[in-house]
Design an enzyme around this catalytic site. Structure first.
Site, short mmCIF file in Angstrom:
data_model
loop_
_atom_site.label_atom_id
_atom_site.label_comp_id
_atom_site.label_asym_id
_atom_site.label_seq_id
_atom_site.Cartn_x
_atom_site.Cartn_y
_atom_site.Cartn_z
N LYS A 46 20.31 36.52 32.56
CA LYS A 46 21.58 35.86 32.88
C LYS A 46 21.99 36.19 34.31
CE LYS A 46 22.95 35.75 28.06
NZ LYS A 46 23.63 36.38 26.93
N GLN A 90 27.79 41.20 26.19
CA GLN A 90 26.56 40.96 25.44
C GLN A 90 26.69 41.55 24.03
OE1 GLN A 90 23.85 39.15 26.61
NE2 GLN A 90 23.11 39.31 24.51
N ASP A 113 31.37 32.58 27.18
CA ASP A 113 30.55 32.49 25.96
C ASP A 113 31.22 31.58 24.92
OD1 ASP A 113 28.05 33.44 25.55
OD2 ASP A 113 28.65 35.46 24.92
#
Ligand code: NAP
Length: 278
Positions: A46, A90, A113
């Site tokens: 990412k 994460q 997200d």
């Protein structure tokens, strides 16, 4: 449907767009807690793609023994920093940490997200906001490869808030206009349900669940599931048998995974726009 190729197209497009904006410092902050190997790899990818997209990658790494308070303090700092446009924590967090409480801290305009309650609420209400990256990546693949959705039947296998549930909402949105069915482990005769579908999105995490007898000839099949086996990473779809029947199919790896990262980058630019930063 080649997810790597489309990811590269999206990253190149974002780079050009950010260039045209005069290279503002659009910043994606990643938070990694602990030493989970797959999580380390995901975060590394990412960060790399953020830089390739012309964005700034800020990274916060915390030890596996971090307390809830320490993790929350690190996230709060990013929330309060006006230079940070997107925050990605994460998941999963190490055992003992409450990820819901951490996610709750992220304001919807920085929630790249798309997983917080407020982002999900915006999705349900059809308001502008940030949408979970994996189901958004599936939508981008369908569009790029010209898979018709309007009036088509879709079956989504899996009902998590990460993938299945938002996927159903996106497929059923006005303008997309598919008619989705949400299947799960209690669905009776899953194969028969799937055989009715023009689009199948498999997000169960069960290796080889979808075989050729699940697939109507010509249907589009998108494989989201990831299972780690001795032979490497495999998906929910038995690629070799389904390939002979499907009209379009994603490989695993190389399909929905790269698209998840591409959509995270897309969401970071969208976040900067929602904040009025660009
Ligand atoms: P999850 O929370 O474990 O949800 C799995 C869902 O699949 C559940 O709703 C479950 O039903 C359903 N299911 C399990 N076995 C089934 C079966 N035999 N038949 C029908 N439904 C079944 O997982 P998740 O977070 O949604 O992730 C799903 C998979 O996608 C995992 O393999 C994950 O690693 C992968 N993933 C991939 C990407 C990507 O970028 N490609 C991104 C995120 C996740 P119940 O609700 O009834 O238990």
């Amino acid at each position: 449907m080649d997810g790597k190729k489309l990811r590269d197209e999206i990253v190149a497009g974002l780079r050009a767009e950010i260039d045209a904006l005069g290279n503002p410092q659009i910043t994606l902050a990643t938070v990694l807690v602990g030493t989970d190997k797959p999580s380390q790899i995901y975060v590394r990818n990412k960060r790399r793609k953020a830089e390739e997209s012309g964005m700034v990658s800020r990274h916060v790494e915390l030890g596996a023994d971090s307390t809830q308070q320490e993790v929350e303090a690190a996230v709060r700092e990013l929330v309060d920093d006006p230079a940070v446009n997107g925050i990605l924590v994460q998941l999963p967090l190490p055992d003992g940490l409450d990820s819901e409480r951490v996610l709750d801290l992220i304001p919807p305009d920085k929630d790249v997200d798309g997983l917080t309650e407020r982002s999900m609420g915006r999705l349900v209400r059809g308001r502008p906001g940030l949408v979970p990256c994996t189901p958004l990546g599936v939508m981008r693949l369908l569009a790029r490869y010209g898979v018709p959705t309007s009036g088509k039947r879709a079956v989504v296998i899996g009902r998590s808030t990460l993938v299945g549930l938002p996927q159903v909402l996106l497929l059923g949105r006005k303008g997309v206009d598919a008619t989705p069915t949400l299947a799960h482990s209690r669905t009776s005769d899953l194969a028969a349900q799937c055989r009715e579908a023009d689009i199948i999105v498999a997000a169960a995490g069960m290796a080889g669940l979808v075989t050729s007898d699940f697939v109507k000839p010509g249907a589009a099949v998108l494989d989201v599931g990831i299972s780690r086996t001795e032979g490497g990473i495999v998906g929910d779809v038995d690629f070799d048998s389904v390939e002979k029947v499907a009209g379009a199919l994603t490989p695993m790896p190389g399909g929905t995974g790269p698209m998840t990262i591409a959509c995270l980058m897309e969401n970071t630019l969208s976040a900067a726009r929602l904040q009025g930063a660009v």
